[in-house]
Design a protein around this motif. Structure first.
Motif, PDB file in Angstrom:
ATOM      1  N   ARG A  53      32.926 -16.204   8.143  1.00 36.83           N
ATOM      2  CA  ARG A  53      32.610 -14.999   7.373  1.00 36.83           C
ATOM      3  C   ARG A  53      31.159 -15.065   6.912  1.00 36.83           C
ATOM      4  NH1 ARG A  53      35.643 -11.295   4.785  1.00 36.83           N
ATOM      5  NH2 ARG A  53      37.559 -12.487   5.180  1.00 36.83           N
ATOM      6  N   GLY A  54      30.506 -13.951   6.911  1.00 40.23           N
ATOM      7  CA  GLY A  54      29.099 -13.888   6.512  1.00 40.23           C
ATOM      8  C   GLY A  54      28.144 -13.964   7.687  1.00 40.23           C
ATOM      9  N   TYR A  55      28.670 -14.187   8.904  1.00 40.87           N
ATOM     10  CA  TYR A  55      27.844 -14.248  10.110  1.00 40.87           C
ATOM     11  C   TYR A  55      28.218 -13.116  11.053  1.00 40.87           C
ATOM     12  CZ  TYR A  55      26.412 -18.970   8.736  1.00 40.87           C
ATOM     13  OH  TYR A  55      25.900 -20.036   8.067  1.00 40.87           O
ATOM     14  N   ASN A 123      37.366  -8.702  47.763  1.00 35.91           N
ATOM     15  CA  ASN A 123      35.912  -8.606  47.742  1.00 35.91           C
ATOM     16  C   ASN A 123      35.405  -8.776  49.177  1.00 35.91           C
ATOM     17  OD1 ASN A 123      35.314  -8.310  44.948  1.00 35.91           O
ATOM     18  ND2 ASN A 123      35.965 -10.436  44.657  1.00 35.91           N
ATOM     19  N   GLU A 124      34.559  -7.890  49.643  1.00 32.30           N
ATOM     20  CA  GLU A 124      34.022  -8.006  50.997  1.00 32.30           C
ATOM     21  C   GLU A 124      32.940  -9.081  51.075  1.00 32.30           C
ATOM     22  OE1 GLU A 124      32.704  -4.137  52.069  1.00 32.30           O
ATOM     23  OE2 GLU A 124      34.741  -3.263  52.079  1.00 32.30           O
ATOM     24  N   GLU A 125      32.264  -9.338  49.939  1.00 35.37           N
ATOM     25  CA  GLU A 125      31.248 -10.383  49.890  1.00 35.37           C
ATOM     26  C   GLU A 125      31.621 -11.387  48.811  1.00 35.37           C
ATOM     27  OE1 GLU A 125      27.280  -8.949  49.468  1.00 35.37           O
ATOM     28  OE2 GLU A 125      27.655  -7.143  50.668  1.00 35.37           O
ATOM     29  N   ARG A 126      30.854 -12.431  48.785  1.00 33.97           N
ATOM     30  CA  ARG A 126      31.071 -13.451  47.754  1.00 33.97           C
ATOM     31  C   ARG A 126      30.129 -13.152  46.586  1.00 33.97           C
ATOM     32  NH1 ARG A 126      28.051 -17.781  46.667  1.00 33.97           N
ATOM     33  NH2 ARG A 126      28.963 -19.538  45.534  1.00 33.97           N
ATOM     34  N   TYR A 127      30.742 -13.024  45.340  1.00 32.97           N
ATOM     35  CA  TYR A 127      29.973 -12.811  44.116  1.00 32.97           C
ATOM     36  C   TYR A 127      30.258 -13.967  43.170  1.00 32.97           C
ATOM     37  CZ  TYR A 127      29.271  -8.101  45.874  1.00 32.97           C
ATOM     38  OH  TYR A 127      28.933  -7.042  46.645  1.00 32.97           O
ATOM     39  N   THR A 128      29.196 -14.456  42.519  1.00 31.10           N
ATOM     40  CA  THR A 128      29.327 -15.679  41.710  1.00 31.10           C
ATOM     41  C   THR A 128      29.958 -15.431  40.343  1.00 31.10           C
ATOM     42  OG1 THR A 128      27.099 -15.385  40.852  1.00 31.10           O
ATOM     43  CG2 THR A 128      27.357 -16.745  42.836  1.00 31.10           C
ATOM     44  N   GLY A 129      29.927 -14.209  39.848  1.00 29.77           N
ATOM     45  CA  GLY A 129      30.496 -13.921  38.520  1.00 29.77           C
ATOM     46  C   GLY A 129      29.423 -13.837  37.451  1.00 29.77           C
ATOM     47  N   PHE A 130      29.691 -14.369  36.227  1.00 29.18           N
ATOM     48  CA  PHE A 130      28.704 -14.277  35.148  1.00 29.18           C
ATOM     49  C   PHE A 130      28.736 -15.569  34.341  1.00 29.18           C
ATOM     50  CE2 PHE A 130      32.500 -13.215  32.840  1.00 29.18           C
ATOM     51  CZ  PHE A 130      32.296 -13.739  31.577  1.00 29.18           C
ATOM     52  N   ALA A 131      27.628 -15.748  33.598  1.00 28.58           N
ATOM     53  CA  ALA A 131      27.514 -16.840  32.629  1.00 28.58           C
ATOM     54  C   ALA A 131      26.849 -16.282  31.381  1.00 28.58           C
ATOM     55  CB  ALA A 131      26.703 -17.995  33.211  1.00 28.58           C
ATOM     56  N   ALA A 132      27.334 -16.677  30.193  1.00 26.24           N
ATOM     57  CA  ALA A 132      26.792 -16.173  28.928  1.00 26.24           C
ATOM     58  C   ALA A 132      27.000 -17.229  27.858  1.00 26.24           C
ATOM     59  CB  ALA A 132      27.472 -14.873  28.541  1.00 26.24           C
ATOM     60  N   TYR A 133      26.246 -17.079  26.767  1.00 27.92           N
ATOM     61  CA  TYR A 133      26.460 -17.950  25.611  1.00 27.92           C
ATOM     62  C   TYR A 133      26.359 -17.076  24.356  1.00 27.92           C
ATOM     63  CZ  TYR A 133      21.405 -17.905  24.806  1.00 27.92           C
ATOM     64  OH  TYR A 133      20.103 -17.500  24.549  1.00 27.92           O
ATOM     65  N   TYR A 134      26.970 -17.592  23.299  1.00 24.46           N
ATOM     66  CA  TYR A 134      26.918 -16.844  22.031  1.00 24.46           C
ATOM     67  C   TYR A 134      26.420 -17.767  20.947  1.00 24.46           C
ATOM     68  CZ  TYR A 134      30.986 -19.265  20.054  1.00 24.46           C
ATOM     69  OH  TYR A 134      31.831 -20.224  19.548  1.00 24.46           O
ATOM     70  N   THR A 135      25.839 -17.164  19.912  1.00 27.23           N
ATOM     71  CA  THR A 135      25.419 -17.895  18.716  1.00 27.23           C
ATOM     72  C   THR A 135      25.775 -17.056  17.488  1.00 27.23           C
ATOM     73  OG1 THR A 135      23.218 -16.901  18.782  1.00 27.23           O
ATOM     74  CG2 THR A 135      23.507 -19.026  19.899  1.00 27.23           C
ATOM     75  N   ALA A 136      26.069 -17.764  16.373  1.00 24.08           N
ATOM     76  CA  ALA A 136      26.302 -17.088  15.089  1.00 24.08           C
ATOM     77  C   ALA A 136      24.965 -16.776  14.462  1.00 24.08           C
ATOM     78  CB  ALA A 136      27.139 -17.967  14.171  1.00 24.08           C
ATOM     79  N   VAL A 137      24.769 -15.567  13.970  1.00 22.66           N
ATOM     80  CA  VAL A 137      23.515 -15.153  13.335  1.00 22.66           C
ATOM     81  C   VAL A 137      23.832 -14.665  11.917  1.00 22.66           C
ATOM     82  CG1 VAL A 137      22.393 -14.583  15.508  1.00 22.66           C
ATOM     83  CG2 VAL A 137      23.717 -12.841  14.319  1.00 22.66           C
TER      84      VAL A 137
END
Length: 688
Positions: A53-55, A123-137
């Protein structure tokens, strides 16, 4: 070949892969399944991110390579935060020659976020997907929410509210208010103001004030003219609200710039509440209160009199209680009437008078009238009774309406006197028809034709008649008493065969005219003053066949003109029999006295005087047994009444010619005087 196809079909029949991953902490990373080798078909992955809480949360994509499609309908990633579902994301942010159209960073002011990744069946082609990160602010709540009513102090992960001097932070830790509740004022006068008055009052406050003084006293409130409370009274004071409550009475809400007025006295306990909202700068209000002893009503009991008489009565005052004229003070507890009572004004503003009542005096049932009726509903003070008589045989003499007076007596409503009216016999009314007839050769009467006709029998068996002239007096001939002063009287008869004991009218005394002289045997017959009165032992009850005939009124000494017809009646001798059994009557005229003087008499001619009337026609006459009977005439002034003007006196030995009758009009004064002398109270005689 066969085995490979079988494997492919088996894979198509597998259910899609679905999972939810929970991420907590100040930072973290998330990728699609098998990243960066390429994601599989039929995937559904979710990440639920939660920070303290607070972020807030900052999500940054470092790589996105997802099969593109119109509106990202096939494969995509989607973010949900702050109650917002962001658009679907697909395509690539790393392949050359293409502009990536989606943002790569997402923020939330809340502490929670959900990321969802979905792939379809092929899928007709190969797709790698996604990558992400999160931080508390850190979130600066003071800028984004303005959560504090006065001051907001932000720190990493939260904020703190503080107040200006003179205020305190309320339980919600955000709103600043003043300490304006719980005060109880017990003095008999004082001042109450809004917080900081005359400076602007505090916002977001709930103030309660209580005035509580000794029982038996009342509070009087007055607002100072300098009144300024936010709100519009015309629409109901919805911003800041001032109310006053006293017992079951409520005053307000008050607002605006006009000082309100609370009229009258309030109870000894008064509650004042003042609620303000979070904005506005108004000066407020000031109440000056004072007290007075609780007042009791000047009206204690209905129909009561109090002494001393004052405009106002306060707590602990005492008065002497009496009742108005016509009412009596009744002690309910002791069940008795008393002359007065001392009562006190009590602390609750009531008198201890519930033990007493002013009851109207009771006159009791009004006196009954002989031959009359009373008509009343109640017998208490101001009640009314109306007397009436048994009509048509009696009529009321005097005023009919009597009121129950304050002295508990029935008094004449007109004169205020106690004298009661009387039911006087009505004379002269009968059911006689206009048919003519005769006694000697006459016609039979019917019941009610001659209700005054009486039958007299002397102790020597001599028959005669008489006329009822009141409910106790009988008019007849004096010569019936030549040989006896006692007679037997019967009334209410038509047919002698139907005599009954109730028709017997016992005689009390007979009064012969003082100038009448008993006939001397072998002397000249002299029937001058042949009139007598009989007083009955008791008054008779008048009815249709027993009612009096009227006496002549003023001027009755003047006879009707010759030829005027009158009625004679009786049970005397008829043409063909010795005596009549049924009452006979005839209509005969007055004739000149010469007709009677010239009639044939056996022996010396009788004496003729102005006290006699001559009447008859050849073949129409009274006869033996009719002596003392009445000779009556219709009253010319009132044709429904009959007047006796003659009494059958004497005539020739041979009936059926002319007869002589005592002139009753010459004796009215003697009749009235005689009856008054022998009555204990006023006579019931009626003359016309």
């Amino acid at each position: 070949m066969y085995e490979h196809t079988k494997v492919i079909l088996s894979l198509l029949l597998l259910p899609p892969v679905s999972c939810t991953i929970s991420l907590k902490g100040l930072q973290g990373q998330l990728t699609s399944l098998d990243y960066p080798q390429g994601y599989a078909n039929d995937l559904q992955q979710s990440w639920e991110i939660e920070v303290p809480r607070g972020y807030g949360i900052k999500l940054s994509f470092t790589h996105i390579d997802i099969e593109p499609s119109p509106d990202c309908a096939y494969d995509h990633v989607q973010i949900f935060c702050d109650e917002i579902l962001h658009p679907l994301i697909c395509g690539s942010n790393s392949r050359e020659g293409k502009q990536f159209q989606f943002p790569q960073e997402y923020y939330t002011t809340g502490k929670w976020m959900r990321v969802t990744f979905v792939s379809d069946f092929s899928n007709e082609e190969r797709y790698t997907g996604f990558a992400a990160y999160y931080t508390a602010v850190d979130i600066n709540e003071c800028e984004e929410e303005d959560p504090c009513s006065h001051y907001c102090n932000n720190y990493i992960g939260g904020f703190h509210c503080s107040c200006r001097p003179g205020y305190f932070l309320q339980e919600n830790q955000r709103t600043c208010g003043v300490n304006c509740s719980g005060e109880v004022l017990t003095s008999f006068k004082g001042v109450i103001t809004s917080p900081n008055y005359p400076k602007p009052y505090a916002e977001n406050s709930q103030c309660q004030y209580r005035i509580q003084i000794e029982q038996g006293f009342e509070v009087i409130l007055e607002f100072a003219e300098d009144f300024d409370v936010e709100g519009d009274p015309s629409i109901g004071c919805t911003s800041d609200v001032l109310k006053v409550t006293s017992g079951a009475k409520k005053y307000g809400p008050f607002c605006g710039d006009q000082a309100p007025v609370v009229k009258g006295h309030l109870s000894n306990v008064v509650e004042i509440t003042f609620d303000t909202d979070g904005h506005g700068q108004k000066k407020g209000w000031k109440i000056i209160y004072r007290s007075t002893a609780k007042q009791c009503s000047t009206d204690i009991l209905e129909h009561s009199i109090i002494q001393p008489k004052k405009v106002e009565y306060d707590y602990k005052d005492s008065v002497q209680l009496h009742c108005e004229s016509g009412f009596e003070l009744y002690d309910i507890q002791r069940s008795e009437h008393i002359s007065s009572a001392l009562v006190h004004c009590q602390k609750d503003g009531s008198w201890n008078s519930n033990l007493y009542i002013c009851m109207p005096v009771d006159c009791g049932p009004p006196t009954k009238l002989m031959n009359g009726h009373e008509n009343f509903i109640s017998t208490v003070y101001t009640s009314q009774n109306q007397y009436s008589c048994e009509e048509p045989y009696y009529k009321l003499e005097g005023n009919a309406v009597f009121n129950c007076s304050e002295e508990a007596e029935w008094i004449d409503a007109t004169s205020g006197q106690l004298t009661l009216p009387k039911c006087k016999p009505v004379c002269g009314n009968c059911l006689l028809s206009s048919k003519t007839g005769r006694i000697f050769g006459g016609q039979q009467a019917k019941p009610g034709y001659f209700p005054w006709q009486l039958r007299l029998v002397t102790t020597r068996g001599e028959m005669g008649g008489g006329a009822l002239i009141s409910d106790r007096w009988v008019l007849t001939a004096a010569h019936l008493f030549d040989n006896s002063l006692q007679v037997e009287i019967h009334g209410g008869l038509v047919d002698l065969r139907r005599r009954s004991p109730e028709g017997e009218l016992p005689m009390e005394l007979a009064i012969i005219h003082p100038s009448y002289r008993k006939q001397v045997e072998d002397g000249q017959p002299n029937f001058n003053h042949d009139i007598a009165l009989i007083k009955l032992r008791e008054k008779v009850k008048l009815r249709s066949n027993l009612a009096p005939v009227c006496l002549p009124g003023p001027g009755g000494a003047s006879l009707p003109d010759d030829g005027t017809l009158g009625y004679i009646s009786g049970w005397g001798r008829m043409e063909k029999r010795k005596l009549a059994v049924i009452l006979q009557y005839a209509e005969v005229p007055i004739v000149s006295m010469d007709e009677c003087k010239n009639s044939n008499y056996d022996g010396p001619k009788p004496v003729f005087t102005p006290n006699m009337i001559c009447a008859g026609l050849p073949g129409v006459d009274s006869c033996q047994g009719d002596s003392g009977g009445p000779y009556v005439f219709i009253d010319l002034q009132n044709p429904s009444r009959h007047v006796v003007r003659g009494i059958v006196s004497f005539g020739p030995q041979e009936c059926g010619n002319y007869g002589v009758y005592t002139h009753v009009g010459n004796y009215v004064d003697w009749i009235e005087t005689t009856m008054k002398e022998h009555e204990d109270r006023e006579t019931d005689l009626e003359v016309i």
